[in-house]
Write a protein that holds these residues in place. Structure first.
Motif, PDB file in Angstrom:
ATOM      1  N   ASP A   1       8.834  -0.240 -11.136  1.00  0.00           N
ATOM      2  CA  ASP A   1       7.891   0.478 -10.268  1.00  0.00           C
ATOM      3  C   ASP A   1       6.656   0.927 -11.033  1.00  0.00           C
ATOM      4  OD1 ASP A   1       9.594   0.182  -8.080  1.00  0.00           O
ATOM      5  OD2 ASP A   1      10.660   2.050  -8.536  1.00  0.00           O
ATOM      6  N   GLY A   2       6.187   0.061 -11.935  1.00  0.00           N
ATOM      7  CA  GLY A   2       4.977   0.361 -12.685  1.00  0.00           C
ATOM      8  C   GLY A   2       5.166   1.300 -13.854  1.00  0.00           C
ATOM      9  N   GLN A   3       6.402   1.670 -14.166  1.00  0.00           N
ATOM     10  CA  GLN A   3       6.661   2.594 -15.267  1.00  0.00           C
ATOM     11  C   GLN A   3       7.481   1.899 -16.355  1.00  0.00           C
ATOM     12  OE1 GLN A   3       5.289   5.580 -15.464  1.00  0.00           O
ATOM     13  NE2 GLN A   3       4.328   5.231 -13.465  1.00  0.00           N
ATOM     14  N   PRO A   4       7.129   2.146 -17.642  1.00  0.00           N
ATOM     15  CA  PRO A   4       7.884   1.517 -18.739  1.00  0.00           C
ATOM     16  C   PRO A   4       9.243   2.181 -18.927  1.00  0.00           C
ATOM     17  CG  PRO A   4       6.236   3.019 -19.613  1.00  0.00           C
ATOM     18  CD  PRO A   4       6.035   2.988 -18.124  1.00  0.00           C
ATOM     19  N   GLN A   5      10.247   1.366 -19.210  1.00  0.00           N
ATOM     20  CA  GLN A   5      11.583   1.881 -19.483  1.00  0.00           C
ATOM     21  C   GLN A   5      12.222   1.048 -20.586  1.00  0.00           C
ATOM     22  OE1 GLN A   5      13.676   1.680 -15.747  1.00  0.00           O
ATOM     23  NE2 GLN A   5      12.583   3.422 -14.857  1.00  0.00           N
ATOM     24  N   LEU A   6      12.920   1.726 -21.504  1.00  0.00           N
ATOM     25  CA  LEU A   6      13.649   1.038 -22.563  1.00  0.00           C
ATOM     26  C   LEU A   6      15.082   0.806 -22.105  1.00  0.00           C
ATOM     27  CD1 LEU A   6      12.487   2.711 -25.896  1.00  0.00           C
ATOM     28  CD2 LEU A   6      11.900   0.468 -25.005  1.00  0.00           C
TER      29      LEU A   6
ATOM     30  N   ALA B   1       2.124  14.513 -20.453  1.00  0.00           N
ATOM     31  CA  ALA B   1       1.270  13.336 -20.416  1.00  0.00           C
ATOM     32  C   ALA B   1       2.093  12.093 -20.114  1.00  0.00           C
ATOM     33  CB  ALA B   1       0.572  13.182 -21.769  1.00  0.00           C
ATOM     34  N   GLU B   2       1.393  11.033 -19.661  1.00  0.00           N
ATOM     35  CA  GLU B   2       2.055   9.765 -19.400  1.00  0.00           C
ATOM     36  C   GLU B   2       2.286   9.036 -20.725  1.00  0.00           C
ATOM     37  OE1 GLU B   2       3.068   8.486 -16.559  1.00  0.00           O
ATOM     38  OE2 GLU B   2       2.430  10.195 -15.360  1.00  0.00           O
ATOM     39  N   PRO B   3       3.394   8.280 -20.852  1.00  0.00           N
ATOM     40  CA  PRO B   3       3.621   7.503 -22.073  1.00  0.00           C
ATOM     41  C   PRO B   3       2.603   6.372 -22.189  1.00  0.00           C
ATOM     42  CG  PRO B   3       5.276   6.997 -20.406  1.00  0.00           C
ATOM     43  CD  PRO B   3       4.491   8.169 -19.890  1.00  0.00           C
ATOM     44  N   ASN B   4       2.073   6.174 -23.383  1.00  0.00           N
ATOM     45  CA  ASN B   4       1.103   5.114 -23.645  1.00  0.00           C
ATOM     46  C   ASN B   4       1.801   3.989 -24.399  1.00  0.00           C
ATOM     47  OD1 ASN B   4      -1.057   6.576 -22.515  1.00  0.00           O
ATOM     48  ND2 ASN B   4      -1.348   7.696 -24.432  1.00  0.00           N
ATOM     49  N   VAL B   5       1.938   2.823 -23.754  1.00  0.00           N
ATOM     50  CA  VAL B   5       2.634   1.695 -24.359  1.00  0.00           C
ATOM     51  C   VAL B   5       1.706   0.980 -25.331  1.00  0.00           C
ATOM     52  CG1 VAL B   5       3.794  -0.495 -23.884  1.00  0.00           C
ATOM     53  CG2 VAL B   5       4.075   1.437 -22.316  1.00  0.00           C
ATOM     54  N   ARG B   6       2.219   0.656 -26.502  1.00  0.00           N
ATOM     55  CA  ARG B   6       1.441  -0.060 -27.511  1.00  0.00           C
ATOM     56  C   ARG B   6       1.149  -1.480 -27.034  1.00  0.00           C
ATOM     57  NH1 ARG B   6       2.005   2.131 -32.861  1.00  0.00           N
ATOM     58  NH2 ARG B   6       1.565   0.039 -33.632  1.00  0.00           N
TER      59      ARG B   6
END
Length: 355
Positions: free
Chosen positions: A83-88, A21-26
């Motif tokens: 590119d539209g994706q979350p990264q820490l 699944a895709e990660p869901n950001v809070r």
């Protein structure tokens, strides 16, 4: 997400499947999170994701974070979008003057103090091997409980100088293996002590007590040195299990009737079912059963020939921490209610009532 990106993530993080699944950001994420002593990768990711089991997908591999398992207390983490994706990412700090920084140990996926006692002290052994294992006969002076300084006798001749681990059976679990009803039994054993063989006769052995966790009883089981390293590896990556594998929670390792967060359980799937350490499962139980005609519906306590089953309820999550051939140990990451054996474990990205 494009396959080439998933391939890169898989190569870097180890075990995320391409259909995860895709990660869901809070919505309430902190601008900057400062790592605290006692934090885990799960804790940190929970501050940013509603599905923290997907944390490997958002740890950006870069010069600042070469390995998410080498994050230390005091480090500062923030979320960026690429590119539209979350990264820490690890927030860069400016060093004003040379200092000596004494770091704590790097953080791990889960808390070592929570899991290590289970991984170090508990083993799963088949009933067949239990039946063949040496047993404690007792002591010559009729002690019911044997401890350091006592001489212990075993009912099998063992090689002088060898060390043997003493275990006590706690709970027996059973798994049906096929449609013919053939079953496999596994026993949870808790480590009690380590003995060393001092002498032997034709049908018994004399042993001295080394390390002692608990007093030794008659009929305790002797096993050779564990083949698996009891030093817990808390740095495994959370991962999605095979979607078609749906284990059942057989029970808590020490036999408690009710199970809650942070407890370790036995599930009825293992390495032969492609289960691996780090697999995350969503725990579900059936919804209420209802019977009756329109305007006269009533809840049922038992299944009947004519009833309606309401939707399943998600009650928590579990992570596999040690797989065996046909069974595995898993830790309950969280649960919204105490539950008993029989709860099903499904892939965390499975939709409700989806197969």
């Amino acid at each position: 997400m494009k396959l080439r990106v998933w391939a890169l993530i898989g190569a870097l993080c180890g075990s995320i499947s391409v259909n995860a699944a895709e990660p869901n950001v809070r919505t309430d994420i902190p601008e900057i999170y400062t790592v605290k002593k006692g934090d885990t990768l799960w804790d940190i990711s929970s501050h940013f994701l509603t599905n923290p089991w997907l944390w490997p997908t958002i740890w950006q591999v870069n010069p600042e974070i070469k390995n998410p398992h080498l994050i230390y207390p005091g480090d500062q983490i923030h979320l960026v979008w690429i590119d539209g994706q979350p990264q820490l990412r690890l927030k860069k700090s400016v060093k004003l003057s040379p200092i000596i920084r004494i770091k704590d140990a790097p953080i791990t996926t889960l808390r070592e103090q929570l899991l290590f006692p289970y991984l170090a002290e508990y083993r799963l052994v088949s009933q067949r091997n239990i039946d063949k294992a040496p047993r404690v006969l007792g002591s010559s002076n009729r002690r019911g409980y044997m401890a350091t300084g006592d001489t212990v006798w075993a009912d099998t001749p063992l090689n002088v100088g060898e060390s043997w681990w003493v275990y006590r059976p706690k709970v027996t679990f059973q798994r049906t293996m096929n449609e013919q009803g053939e079953s496999e039994k596994i026993v949870t054993l808790k480590e009690i002590a380590i003995l060393k063989v001092k002498a032997k006769t034709t049908d018994s052995s004399q042993l001295t007590v080394g390390r002692l966790r608990q007093e030794i009883n008659q009929n305790d089981i002797l096993l050779p040195e564990p083949l698996t390293d009891v030093t817990a590896n808390m740095s495994f990556s959370p991962s999605a299990p095979p979607k078609d594998v749906v284990p059942t929670i057989l029970g808590q390792v020490s036999g408690l009737s009710y199970i809650a967060s942070s407890e370790v359980v036995v599930i009825d799937r293992g390495q032969l079912d492609k289960i691996s350490a780090g697999n995350i499962f969503k725990l579900i139980r059936p919804g209420a059963k209802v019977k009756g005609e329109k305007g006269d519906y009533n809840y049922l306590d038992e299944v009947t020939a004519q009833h309606q089953q309401l939707g399943e309820i998600v009650i928590g999550e579990a992570m596999v921490i040690r797989p065996y051939k046909d069974f595995s140990l898993a830790v309950i990451l969280n649960s919204v209610e105490p539950f008993q054996a029989g709860v099903l474990a499904v892939s965390p990205d499975r939709l409700p009532n989806d197969g």
